[in-house]
Design a protein around this motif. Structure first.
Motif, PDB file in Angstrom:
ATOM      1  N   CYS A 298       0.976  -1.171  -0.456  1.00 56.19           N
ATOM      2  CA  CYS A 298       0.028  -0.219  -0.107  1.00 56.19           C
ATOM      3  C   CYS A 298       1.071   1.018   0.142  1.00 56.19           C
ATOM      4  N   GLY A 299       0.435   2.437  -0.483  1.00 58.64           N
ATOM      5  CA  GLY A 299       0.130   3.459  -0.440  1.00 58.64           C
ATOM      6  C   GLY A 299       2.916   3.588  -0.793  1.00 58.64           C
ATOM      7  N   SER A 300       3.152   3.681  -0.505  1.00 61.56           N
ATOM      8  CA  SER A 300       4.803   4.708  -1.405  1.00 61.56           C
ATOM      9  C   SER A 300       5.192   3.152  -1.220  1.00 61.56           C
ATOM     10  N   SER A 345       6.299  -3.418   3.457  1.00 62.59           N
ATOM     11  CA  SER A 345       5.872  -3.060   4.064  1.00 62.59           C
ATOM     12  C   SER A 345       6.818  -2.351   5.463  1.00 62.59           C
ATOM     13  N   GLN A 346       6.745  -1.000   5.330  1.00 64.49           N
ATOM     14  CA  GLN A 346       7.159  -0.518   7.034  1.00 64.49           C
ATOM     15  C   GLN A 346       7.095  -0.954   8.329  1.00 64.49           C
ATOM     16  N   SER A 347       5.764  -1.023   8.109  1.00 60.56           N
ATOM     17  CA  SER A 347       4.945  -1.599  10.159  1.00 60.56           C
ATOM     18  C   SER A 347       4.728  -2.283  10.245  1.00 60.56           C
ATOM     19  N   THR A 350      -0.128  -2.969   7.891  1.00 60.59           N
ATOM     20  CA  THR A 350      -1.444  -2.692   7.470  1.00 60.59           C
ATOM     21  C   THR A 350      -2.128  -3.591   6.627  1.00 60.59           C
ATOM     22  N   VAL A 396       4.508  10.456   9.934  1.00 62.66           N
ATOM     23  CA  VAL A 396       3.929   9.739   9.228  1.00 62.66           C
ATOM     24  C   VAL A 396       4.381   9.538   7.629  1.00 62.66           C
ATOM     25  N   ALA A 397       4.686  10.391   6.799  1.00 64.00           N
ATOM     26  CA  ALA A 397       5.465  10.516   5.537  1.00 64.00           C
ATOM     27  C   ALA A 397       6.144   9.340   5.810  1.00 64.00           C
ATOM     28  N   SER A 398       6.506   8.165   4.822  1.00 67.00           N
ATOM     29  CA  SER A 398       7.549   7.319   4.863  1.00 67.00           C
ATOM     30  C   SER A 398       9.170   7.832   4.076  1.00 67.00           C
ATOM     31  N   LYS A 483       3.827  11.933  -2.157  1.00 66.35           N
ATOM     32  CA  LYS A 483       4.290  12.763   0.027  1.00 66.35           C
ATOM     33  C   LYS A 483       4.403  14.303  -0.371  1.00 66.35           C
ATOM     34  N   GLU A 486       0.197  14.150   0.690  1.00 65.32           N
ATOM     35  CA  GLU A 486       0.032  13.861   2.215  1.00 65.32           C
ATOM     36  C   GLU A 486       0.317  15.030   3.250  1.00 65.32           C
TER      37      GLU A 486
HETATM   38  O1  M6R Z   1       3.345   0.940   6.999  1.00 67.31           O
HETATM   39  P1  M6R Z   1       3.591   0.047   5.066  1.00 67.31           P
HETATM   40  O2  M6R Z   1       4.477   0.669   4.828  1.00 67.31           O
HETATM   41  O3  M6R Z   1       2.412  -0.210   5.059  1.00 67.31           O
HETATM   42  O4  M6R Z   1       2.414   1.272   5.318  1.00 67.31           O
HETATM   43  C1  M6R Z   1       1.799   1.567   3.873  1.00 67.31           C
HETATM   44  C2  M6R Z   1       0.779   2.838   3.799  1.00 67.31           C
HETATM   45  O5  M6R Z   1       0.136   3.277   4.709  1.00 67.31           O
HETATM   46  C3  M6R Z   1       2.265   4.124   3.702  1.00 67.31           C
HETATM   47  O6  M6R Z   1       3.287   4.255   2.791  1.00 67.31           O
HETATM   48  C4  M6R Z   1       1.377   5.222   3.924  1.00 67.31           C
HETATM   49  O7  M6R Z   1       1.513   5.698   1.947  1.00 67.31           O
HETATM   50  C5  M6R Z   1       3.026   6.639   4.407  1.00 67.31           C
HETATM   51  N1  M6R Z   1       2.229   7.324   4.416  1.00 67.31           N
HETATM   52  C6  M6R Z   1       3.357   7.381   2.801  1.00 67.31           C
HETATM   53  O8  M6R Z   1       4.082   8.577   3.125  1.00 67.31           O
END
Ligand code: M6R
Length: 607
Positions: A298-300, A345-347, A350, A396-398, A483, A486
Motif C-alpha cells: 500500500c501507499g509508498s 511494508s514498513q509497519s 497494514t 507519518v510520511a515514509s 508525499k 499527504e
Molecule cells: O506500513 P506500511 O509500509 O505497510 O504502510 C503503507 C502505507 O500506508 C504508507 O506507505 C503510506 O502511504 C505513507 N504515509 C506514505 O508516506
C-alpha cells in the motif's frame, strides 16, 4: 490509526499511560482518553484533538488509580469529538478499541431493545455495551468478555477494565496488533513494542483470535475457542531511547537525514563489499523455479514494489504482477502453482497488506515480506522475511523506510537474477558496486537541501503539481506526488513522462509546476522532449538531473537541481530523497502538521 495502552501497575497509571500514548502519536489520531480504576470504580478523562489537550484535562482534574487503559483515536465511526473519544463503556466496564466492529448496527439494535442507552456514534460502544449486558446478566468479567468477543465481527484490538476488579485487564486481538508487556511486578498492554519501550522490553504478542487476562499473576492467553495457549515472551529490540527528534524540527526531517546511515545499514546486510556479491537470507521459494511473482503493498510501499517490478523483470526475467493490496483481493487474480509473492511494508501491520498475505497463503503462494518491524504480524505470518534496517520511522510520511525498501528490492533482484542465471557474476559485481556507492551518494543529495528549499518556495504557491518520470523513475514521480499531497495538502499527480500528452498536458499552464526526474541515460532524450512539450505550453519546468542532463535542461527549465551522476540502476533510490525533501520543505512553508498530517495514520490497521 488508534493506539492502545493498558497498565496494571504499582504507581499512578494516568501519567504512564499518557507518556505511552505519546509514543503512539506517530500512528495518527484525532482525540484521546484514559480510564482508570479509582477505589474500584471506573473514572475517565477524554479530550478532542492532541494529547496536550488531554494532558491539560488531567492536570485540571487528575485521575488517580494504578490500573487503567488509554487510547488515541483515529475516527472511523463517529466524528472526532470528545463524546466519541475512547474509552467507552458503562459503570461496569470501560473499553478501548482499534479497528472496526463490522456488525455494530445489528448489535446496537439488539442491545437497545434490551434497554442499553447508547451515548456515542461509535462501533466501539456496541462492544462495551455487549460486555456490560453480559455482566448485568451475571457473568464474571472473563466470561462476559469471551462471550462478547464471539459476537463481534470485524477487526479489532481491544483492552478493557472492570469496576470492582482493580488489578485486572482483559485484551483481545483479531486483525489489529496487540502486545502484552511484562514488568517487575507490573503488567502492560500496548499496540506495539514502541509504546511499551520505556516500561519494559519483555513482550508477548497476541496472535490472531487470541484474548488474554492480564493481572498481578501475569498473563493468561486463550485462543478463539477459549482454549488456554502459551505465547512466547521475547526481548524486543525496540529501545526506549531511539525515538527523540534530536536537534531537528520534525521527525520527518531527522528521518530524511538518516538516509545515508539507513541505506548503509540495510545494504550491508545483503551485500558483501569484498566479493561484490549478494547474500540473501533463506528464501521460502526457489527464485530459479518461480513461474511468476506477485507484489502487493500500500501507499509508498506499493510504489517501492513498482520499482522492484522493473528491477526483477529486467534482471531476473521473472514476470511480475504488482497490485495495491486493497485491490489485489478483489481482482481474483489467477495465481500459478508454485508461485511466489513479495509483500512490502514498513509497519508490517497494514490491514490491506495483511489481508493480501492471508489470501496469498490460502492460494498456496510462498510469501516473502520486505518489512521494517521484525516483530510485526507480517514478519511473523509470512513464510519468510527480509528486513529493511531503517529503525523506527515516526513521521507519518515514509522516507528512510521507503528507500530502504528500494535497497532491499534491488538486492533481491540481483540475487534472483544470479539464481536464474539471467545475469552474470560480472553483472552482479557491477550492480553490487553501484549499490555500495548509494549511501555516499545519498549524503551528496542531502547537500542540495538549500536549492530544494528554494524550489519549495515556488511549489508552495501552486494549487496543482505534476511529477514526471520514466522507467524506474515513474514510480518515484508518483512517490513525489504522494508525499506532497499527504503533508502539504497540495494536489499533485505522478505521471509517466510519455503519458502526459495523453491527458494531463491539458492541465499545464504557468501556474502548474512540472517537476521532472530526468537524469542523463537511456531515458533522458525522450523525457527531455516531453518536458519541452510542457514548456512550450507555458509549463514551469523544474528538474532533478545530473551534470550532463543539466547542460541540456537549463535552456528551458526554471530550476534545475544537479544530483550526483549515478547511473540507471540506483537512480530511483537517489531520486526518492529530493522529492521527499521537497515535500518536506513545502509542508514547512505551508505550516502544516508535518509529522502527523491531517486525516492520516502511520499504520493503517483498518481495511
Ligand atoms: O506500513 P506500511 O509500509 O505497510 O504502510 C503503507 C502505507 O500506508 C504508507 O506507505 C503510506 O502511504 C505513507 N504515509 C506514505 O508516506
Amino acid at each position: 490509526m488508534c493506539g492502545i495502552v493498558g497498565v496494571v501497575g504499582r504507581e499512578s497509571a494516568a501519567p504512564r499511560i499518557l507518556e505511552a500514548l505519546r509514543r503512539l502519536e506517530y500512528r495518527g489520531y484525532d482525540s484521546a482518553g484514559i480510564a482508570t480504576l479509582v477505589n474500584g470504580y471506573i473514572d475517565r478523562r477524554r479530550a478532542e484533538g492532541k494529547l496536550s489537550n488531554l494532558a491539560a484535562v488531567l492536570e485540571a482534574t487528575p485521575l488517580p488509580g494504578t490500573t487503567g487503559i488509554g487510547h488515541t483515536r483515529w475516527a472511523t465511526h463517529g466524528a472526532p469529538t470528545e463524546r466519541n473519544a475512547h474509552p467507552h463503556g458503562t459503570l461496569r466496564v470501560s473499553v478501548v478499541h482499534n479497528g472496526i466492529i463490522e456488525n455494530h448496527a445489528e448489535l446496537r439494535a439488539e442491545l437497545e431493545a434490551k434497554g442499553q442507552a447508547f451515548e456515542t456514534d461509535t462501533d466501539t460502544e456496541t462492544f462495551a455495551r455487549l460486555v456490560d449486558q453480559n455482566l448485568a446478566e451475571g457473568m464474571a468479567p472473563e466470561q462476559a468478555a469471551a462471550a462478547a468477543l464471539k459476537r463481534a465481527h470485524g477487526a479489532y484490538a481491544l483492552a478493557m477494565v472492570f469496576a470492582g476488579h482493580p488489578r485486572t485487564l482483559i485484551c483481545a486481538r483479531q486483525g489489529a496488533p496487540l502486545a502484552v508487556g511484562y514488568g517487575e511486578g507490573e503488567m502492560f498492554v500496548g499496540s506495539d513494542a514502541l509504546a511499551l519501550a520505556p516500561l519494559t522490553r519483555r513482550i508477548a504478542y497476541l496472535e490472531e483470535g487470541d484474548w488474554a487476562v492480564v493481572d498481578d499473576a501475569g498473563a493468561r492467553f486463550f485462543d478463539l475457542q477459549d482454549r488456554p495457549v502459551q505465547r512466547e515472551i521475547r526481548l524486543t529490540a525496540v529501545s526506549g531511547a531511539a525515538t527523540g527528534k534530536g536537534n531537528y524540527r520534525h521527525f520527518m526531517e531527522k528521518e530524511l537525514h538518516e538516509h545515508p546511515v539507513v541505506l548503509g545499514d540495510t545494504l550491508t546486510q545483503y551485500l558483501d563489499p569484498m566479493t561484490r556479491s549478494v547474500t540473501l537470507p533463506p528464501l521460502p521459494f526457489d527464485p530459479a523455479a518461480v513461474p511468476r511473482l506477485t507484489i502487493s503493498a500500500c501507499g509508498s510501499a506499493f510504489l517501492a514494489g513498482l520499482v522492484g517490478r522493473y528491477w526483477i523483470e529486467q534482471l531476473a526475467r521473472i514476470p511480475v504482477d504488482a497490485d495495491v493490496a486493497s485491490e489485489f483481493r478483489y481482482r481474483e487474480p489467477p495465481l500459478p502453482e508454485g508461485g511466489a509473492a513479495l509483500l512490502v511494508s514498513q509497519s508490517g501491520e497494514t490491514a490491506d497488506t495483511m489481508a493480501a498475505l492471508r489470501l496469498l497463503k490460502e492460494r498456496r503462494q510462498k510469501v516473502l515480506a520486505v518489512v521494517n518491524v521484525p516483530e510485526s504480524s507480517m514478519a511473523r505470518e509470512a513464510d519468510g522475511a527480509v528486513l529493511t534496517v531503517a529503525g523506527p520511522e515516526i513521521g507519518v510520511a515514509s522516507t528512510k523506510a521507503f528507500t530502504a525498501q528500494l535497497a532491499v528490492l534491488a538486492c533481491l533482484a540481483i540475487g534472483f537474477g544470479r539464481a536464474r542465471g539471467t545475469i552474470s557474476a560480472e553483472d552482479e559485481a557491477r550492480l553490487t558496486a553501484t549499490l555500495l556507492e548509494v549511501p555516499g551518494h545519498a549524503a551528496m543529495v542531502l547537500e542540495r537541501d538549500a536549492e530544494i528549499r528554494a524550489m519549495a518556495a515556488e511549489v508552495a504557491k501552486a494549487r496543482d503539481v505534476l511529477f514526471l518520470g520514466r522507467g524506474t523513475l515513474f514510480p518515484i514521480a508518483m512517490e513525489g506526488a504522494l508525499k506532497l499531497k499527504e503533508i502539504s495538502y497540495i494536489h499533485a499527480e505522478g505521471y509517466a513522462a510519455g503519458e502526459m500528452k495523453h491527458g494531463p498536458i491539458a492541465l499545464i499552464d504557468s501556474a502548474v509546476p512540472v517537476i521532472s526526474l530526468c537524469p542523463s541515460g537511456p531515458m533522458f532524450e525522450k523525457t527531455a522532449s516531453n518536458l519541452q512539450e510542457a514548456a512550450a505550453r507555458g509549463g514551469r519546468i523544474m528538474a532533478f538531473t545530473d551534470d550532463l542532463g543539466a547542460a541540456r535542461l537549463k535552456a528551458f527549465a526554471e530550476r534545475v537541481v544537479v544530483l550526483p551522476r549515478v547511473g540507471d540502476f540506483s537512480a530511483p533510490i537517489l531520486h526518492a530523497i529530493p522529492v521527499q525533501l521537497l515535500a518536506y520543505h513545502v509542508a514547512v512553508l505551508k505550516g502544516t502538521d508535518v509529522d502527523q498530517p491531517r486525516n492520516l495514520a502511520k499504520s493503517v490497521t483498518v481495511e
